[in-house]
Design a protein around this motif. Structure first.
Motif, PDB file in Angstrom:
ATOM      1  N   ASP A   1       0.932  -0.778  -0.098  1.00 16.84           N
ATOM      2  CA  ASP A   1      -0.335  -0.059  -0.108  1.00 16.84           C
ATOM      3  C   ASP A   1       0.751   1.124  -0.213  1.00 16.84           C
ATOM      4  OD1 ASP A   1      -2.539  -0.743   0.114  1.00 16.84           O
ATOM      5  OD2 ASP A   1      -2.124  -2.203   1.945  1.00 16.84           O
ATOM      6  N   LEU A   2       0.665   2.252  -1.355  1.00 20.07           N
ATOM      7  CA  LEU A   2       1.302   2.841  -1.656  1.00 20.07           C
ATOM      8  C   LEU A   2       0.272   4.574  -0.791  1.00 20.07           C
ATOM      9  CD1 LEU A   2       3.519   2.516  -4.574  1.00 20.07           C
ATOM     10  CD2 LEU A   2       4.362   2.020  -1.747  1.00 20.07           C
ATOM     11  N   GLY A   3       0.675   5.337  -0.613  1.00 14.35           N
ATOM     12  CA  GLY A   3       0.209   6.819  -0.573  1.00 14.35           C
ATOM     13  C   GLY A   3       0.478   7.721  -1.331  1.00 14.35           C
ATOM     14  N   VAL A   4      -0.330   7.877  -3.056  1.00 11.03           N
ATOM     15  CA  VAL A   4       0.830   8.545  -3.852  1.00 11.03           C
ATOM     16  C   VAL A   4      -0.131   9.921  -3.377  1.00 11.03           C
ATOM     17  CG1 VAL A   4       0.819   9.186  -6.305  1.00 11.03           C
ATOM     18  CG2 VAL A   4       0.713   7.047  -5.368  1.00 11.03           C
ATOM     19  N   LYS A   5       1.162  11.474  -3.664  1.00 12.66           N
ATOM     20  CA  LYS A   5       0.480  12.628  -3.579  1.00 12.66           C
ATOM     21  C   LYS A   5       0.346  13.181  -4.845  1.00 12.66           C
ATOM     22  CE  LYS A   5       2.762  13.739   0.978  1.00 12.66           C
ATOM     23  NZ  LYS A   5       4.081  14.848   1.396  1.00 12.66           N
ATOM     24  N   LEU A   6      -1.179  13.687  -5.017  1.00 12.88           N
ATOM     25  CA  LEU A   6      -2.001  14.206  -6.046  1.00 12.88           C
ATOM     26  C   LEU A   6      -1.939  15.872  -5.772  1.00 12.88           C
ATOM     27  CD1 LEU A   6      -2.856  10.577  -8.360  1.00 12.88           C
ATOM     28  CD2 LEU A   6      -0.992  12.364  -8.663  1.00 12.88           C
ATOM     29  N   MET A   7      -1.870  16.540  -6.407  1.00 19.22           N
ATOM     30  CA  MET A   7      -2.023  18.097  -5.939  1.00 19.22           C
ATOM     31  C   MET A   7      -2.072  18.158  -4.712  1.00 19.22           C
ATOM     32  SD  MET A   7      -2.623  19.184  -8.398  1.00 19.22           S
ATOM     33  CE  MET A   7      -3.285  18.566 -10.673  1.00 19.22           C
ATOM     34  N   ASP A   8      -3.456  18.167  -3.646  1.00 22.72           N
ATOM     35  CA  ASP A   8      -3.417  18.517  -2.537  1.00 22.72           C
ATOM     36  C   ASP A   8      -3.792  16.815  -1.387  1.00 22.72           C
ATOM     37  OD1 ASP A   8      -2.941  20.773  -2.484  1.00 22.72           O
ATOM     38  OD2 ASP A   8      -4.338  21.977  -2.684  1.00 22.72           O
ATOM     39  N   LYS A   9      -4.073  16.057  -2.188  1.00 18.18           N
ATOM     40  CA  LYS A   9      -4.634  15.147  -2.138  1.00 18.18           C
ATOM     41  C   LYS A   9      -3.778  13.872  -1.807  1.00 18.18           C
ATOM     42  CE  LYS A   9      -8.977  15.858  -3.603  1.00 18.18           C
ATOM     43  NZ  LYS A   9     -10.087  15.291  -4.729  1.00 18.18           N
ATOM     44  N   VAL A  10      -3.710  12.434  -0.412  1.00 17.90           N
ATOM     45  CA  VAL A  10      -3.354  11.475  -0.707  1.00 17.90           C
ATOM     46  C   VAL A  10      -4.025  10.201  -1.430  1.00 17.90           C
ATOM     47  CG1 VAL A  10      -1.627   9.638   0.348  1.00 17.90           C
ATOM     48  CG2 VAL A  10      -1.890  12.161   1.112  1.00 17.90           C
ATOM     49  N   VAL A  11      -3.484   9.563  -2.328  1.00 19.00           N
ATOM     50  CA  VAL A  11      -4.223   8.615  -3.416  1.00 19.00           C
ATOM     51  C   VAL A  11      -3.293   7.610  -2.869  1.00 19.00           C
ATOM     52  CG1 VAL A  11      -5.324   8.040  -5.303  1.00 19.00           C
ATOM     53  CG2 VAL A  11      -5.154  10.240  -4.666  1.00 19.00           C
ATOM     54  N   PRO A  12      -4.409   6.199  -2.481  1.00 18.71           N
ATOM     55  CA  PRO A  12      -3.801   4.993  -2.182  1.00 18.71           C
ATOM     56  C   PRO A  12      -3.970   4.246  -3.591  1.00 18.71           C
ATOM     57  CG  PRO A  12      -6.005   5.330  -2.053  1.00 18.71           C
ATOM     58  CD  PRO A  12      -6.434   6.435  -2.308  1.00 18.71           C
ATOM     59  N   PHE A  13      -2.523   3.690  -3.692  1.00 17.74           N
ATOM     60  CA  PHE A  13      -2.529   3.092  -4.050  1.00 17.74           C
ATOM     61  C   PHE A  13      -1.553   1.393  -3.845  1.00 17.74           C
ATOM     62  CE2 PHE A  13       1.404   1.163  -7.837  1.00 17.74           C
ATOM     63  CZ  PHE A  13      -0.075   1.359  -8.925  1.00 17.74           C
ATOM     64  N   HIS A  14      -2.910   0.172  -4.468  1.00 19.66           N
ATOM     65  CA  HIS A  14      -2.497  -0.686  -4.083  1.00 19.66           C
ATOM     66  C   HIS A  14      -2.074  -1.686  -4.911  1.00 19.66           C
ATOM     67  CE1 HIS A  14      -4.197  -4.162  -0.982  1.00 19.66           C
ATOM     68  NE2 HIS A  14      -3.814  -4.857  -2.300  1.00 19.66           N
ATOM     69  N   LEU A  15      -1.316  -2.677  -4.319  1.00 17.47           N
ATOM     70  CA  LEU A  15      -0.046  -3.890  -5.304  1.00 17.47           C
ATOM     71  C   LEU A  15      -0.120  -5.069  -4.423  1.00 17.47           C
ATOM     72  CD1 LEU A  15       2.735  -2.173  -6.657  1.00 17.47           C
ATOM     73  CD2 LEU A  15       1.384  -2.832  -8.412  1.00 17.47           C
ATOM     74  N   VAL A  16      -1.167  -6.044  -5.499  1.00 19.46           N
ATOM     75  CA  VAL A  16      -0.747  -7.986  -4.666  1.00 19.46           C
ATOM     76  C   VAL A  16       0.325  -8.224  -5.504  1.00 19.46           C
ATOM     77  CG1 VAL A  16      -1.987  -9.629  -4.425  1.00 19.46           C
ATOM     78  CG2 VAL A  16      -3.251  -7.108  -4.230  1.00 19.46           C
ATOM     79  N   LEU A  17       1.343  -8.883  -5.165  1.00 17.99           N
ATOM     80  CA  LEU A  17       2.070  -9.040  -4.943  1.00 17.99           C
ATOM     81  C   LEU A  17       2.874 -10.879  -5.396  1.00 17.99           C
ATOM     82  CD1 LEU A  17       5.033  -6.424  -4.516  1.00 17.99           C
ATOM     83  CD2 LEU A  17       3.505  -6.871  -6.943  1.00 17.99           C
ATOM     84  N   VAL A  18       3.025 -11.546  -5.899  1.00 13.54           N
ATOM     85  CA  VAL A  18       2.649 -13.321  -5.346  1.00 13.54           C
ATOM     86  C   VAL A  18       4.844 -13.479  -5.651  1.00 13.54           C
ATOM     87  CG1 VAL A  18       2.050 -15.333  -6.111  1.00 13.54           C
ATOM     88  CG2 VAL A  18       1.417 -13.775  -6.520  1.00 13.54           C
ATOM     89  N   PRO A  19       5.476 -13.484  -4.378  1.00 12.66           N
ATOM     90  CA  PRO A  19       6.944 -13.731  -4.011  1.00 12.66           C
ATOM     91  C   PRO A  19       7.422 -14.931  -4.533  1.00 12.66           C
ATOM     92  CG  PRO A  19       5.835 -13.582  -2.049  1.00 12.66           C
ATOM     93  CD  PRO A  19       4.980 -13.730  -2.997  1.00 12.66           C
ATOM     94  N   THR A  20       8.165 -15.036  -5.221  1.00 10.81           N
ATOM     95  CA  THR A  20       9.332 -16.243  -5.735  1.00 10.81           C
ATOM     96  C   THR A  20      10.682 -16.182  -5.854  1.00 10.81           C
ATOM     97  OG1 THR A  20       7.389 -17.401  -7.498  1.00 10.81           O
ATOM     98  CG2 THR A  20       9.344 -18.253  -7.579  1.00 10.81           C
ATOM     99  N   VAL A  21      11.047 -17.049  -4.876  1.00  9.93           N
ATOM    100  CA  VAL A  21      12.580 -17.090  -5.047  1.00  9.93           C
ATOM    101  C   VAL A  21      12.939 -17.233  -5.576  1.00  9.93           C
ATOM    102  CG1 VAL A  21      14.131 -17.468  -3.657  1.00  9.93           C
ATOM    103  CG2 VAL A  21      12.462 -16.182  -3.150  1.00  9.93           C
ATOM    104  N   VAL A  22      14.291 -17.257  -6.967  1.00  7.42           N
ATOM    105  CA  VAL A  22      14.963 -18.152  -7.161  1.00  7.42           C
ATOM    106  C   VAL A  22      16.040 -18.417  -7.810  1.00  7.42           C
ATOM    107  CG1 VAL A  22      14.757 -18.773 -10.326  1.00  7.42           C
ATOM    108  CG2 VAL A  22      12.824 -18.160  -8.843  1.00  7.42           C
ATOM    109  N   GLY A  23      17.092 -18.854  -7.520  1.00  8.40           N
ATOM    110  CA  GLY A  23      18.106 -19.222  -7.672  1.00  8.40           C
ATOM    111  C   GLY A  23      18.982 -17.713  -7.139  1.00  8.40           C
ATOM    112  N   GLY A  24      18.442 -17.195  -5.699  1.00  6.78           N
ATOM    113  CA  GLY A  24      19.131 -16.407  -5.280  1.00  6.78           C
ATOM    114  C   GLY A  24      18.224 -14.716  -5.214  1.00  6.78           C
ATOM    115  N   ASN A  25      17.142 -14.939  -6.661  1.00  6.17           N
ATOM    116  CA  ASN A  25      16.547 -13.847  -6.933  1.00  6.17           C
ATOM    117  C   ASN A  25      15.215 -13.934  -6.429  1.00  6.17           C
ATOM    118  OD1 ASN A  25      18.947 -12.995  -8.294  1.00  6.17           O
ATOM    119  ND2 ASN A  25      18.542 -13.941  -9.837  1.00  6.17           N
ATOM    120  N   LEU A  26      14.583 -12.459  -6.658  1.00 10.98           N
ATOM    121  CA  LEU A  26      12.560 -12.154  -6.634  1.00 10.98           C
ATOM    122  C   LEU A  26      12.902 -12.187  -7.127  1.00 10.98           C
ATOM    123  CD1 LEU A  26      11.198 -12.732  -3.926  1.00 10.98           C
ATOM    124  CD2 LEU A  26      12.065 -10.069  -3.598  1.00 10.98           C
ATOM    125  N   TYR A  27      12.266 -13.015  -7.595  1.00  6.16           N
ATOM    126  CA  TYR A  27      10.216 -12.240  -8.435  1.00  6.16           C
ATOM    127  C   TYR A  27       8.684 -12.413  -8.567  1.00  6.16           C
ATOM    128  CZ  TYR A  27      13.778 -14.348 -12.337  1.00  6.16           C
ATOM    129  OH  TYR A  27      15.266 -14.895 -12.716  1.00  6.16           O
TER     130      TYR A  27
END
Length: 202
Positions: A92-118
């Motif tokens: 959840d990110l609060g993005v400042k646009l003009m004089d308002k804070v607009v919530p920005f939401h991301l749903v991510l699925v993490p996977t670890v591959v060889g020491g890296n993060l997808y």
């Protein structure tokens, strides 16, 4: 102009992912810290030192709050940033646009591959408006990513190839993520001499 600010907000996603590693730059954990699972030190000159950490969402969110208070340029467009661990990661990110804070939401699925993060994007929304993944990745494709970050557009996945990033003065390798314990395990490798030179130069 909102899309230009959106570019900056999407870049802040990196901060969420690398918060565990960045913690070491400001507050290196003590030897008796519960976050430290193992400290393996090799005394031979030029050899690396490895530190394994286990981090939960609270540690990362605490760092995010601190980072925002210290980075005025980011704070101009980002009011808050929080992550919640589960089988998926809810960002959840609060993005400042003009004089308002607009919530920005991301749903991510993490996977670890060889020491890296997808991170596969399951959904995105700004305010109450869903953002199609196709549009999101169209924006992501035009961002100036470093060489070690890749985009798998067909699978809607952001590839954080940590093993390909510069390893001096420190390198980060993801060991794994447990949805049961909701903890991220990572390994930090450092060359003590290089780290000392980096600290004296700053």
């Amino acid at each position: 102009m909102w899309w230009k600010r959106g570019f900056i907000i999407l870049l802040s996603l990196n901060i969420l992912v690398f918060a565990g590693g960045l913690i070491l730059l400001d507050t290196f954990p003590a030897a008796n810290s519960p976050r430290v699972k193992q400290i393996e030190q090799q005394q031979a000159p030029g050899q690396t030192t490895s530190v394994q950490l286990v981090l939960g969402q609270d540690a990362i969110n605490t760092y995010m709050d601190y980072a925002l208070s210290q980075q005025a340029d980011v704070h101009k467009v980002l009011d808050y940033a929080h992550i919640q661990f589960a089988s998926t990661w809810n960002c959840d990110l609060g993005v400042k646009l003009m004089d308002k804070v607009v919530p920005f939401h991301l749903v991510l699925v993490p996977t670890v591959v060889g020491g890296n993060l997808y991170l596969q994007v399951k959904s995105a929304a700004m305010g109450q408006v869903p953002v199609p993944n196709s549009l999101l990745f169209l924006m992501l494709k035009h961002l100036p990513w470093p060489d070690w970050i890749g985009l798998d557009v067909p699978h809607q996945t952001l590839q954080l190839n940590l093993t390909k990033r510069p390893q001096n003065p420190y390198g980060v390798r993801i060991i794994g993520y447990s949805a049961q314990t909701q903890q991220l395990s990572l390994e930090i490798t450092m060359v003590p001499k290089a780290l000392m030179n980096s600290g004296s130069a700053s």
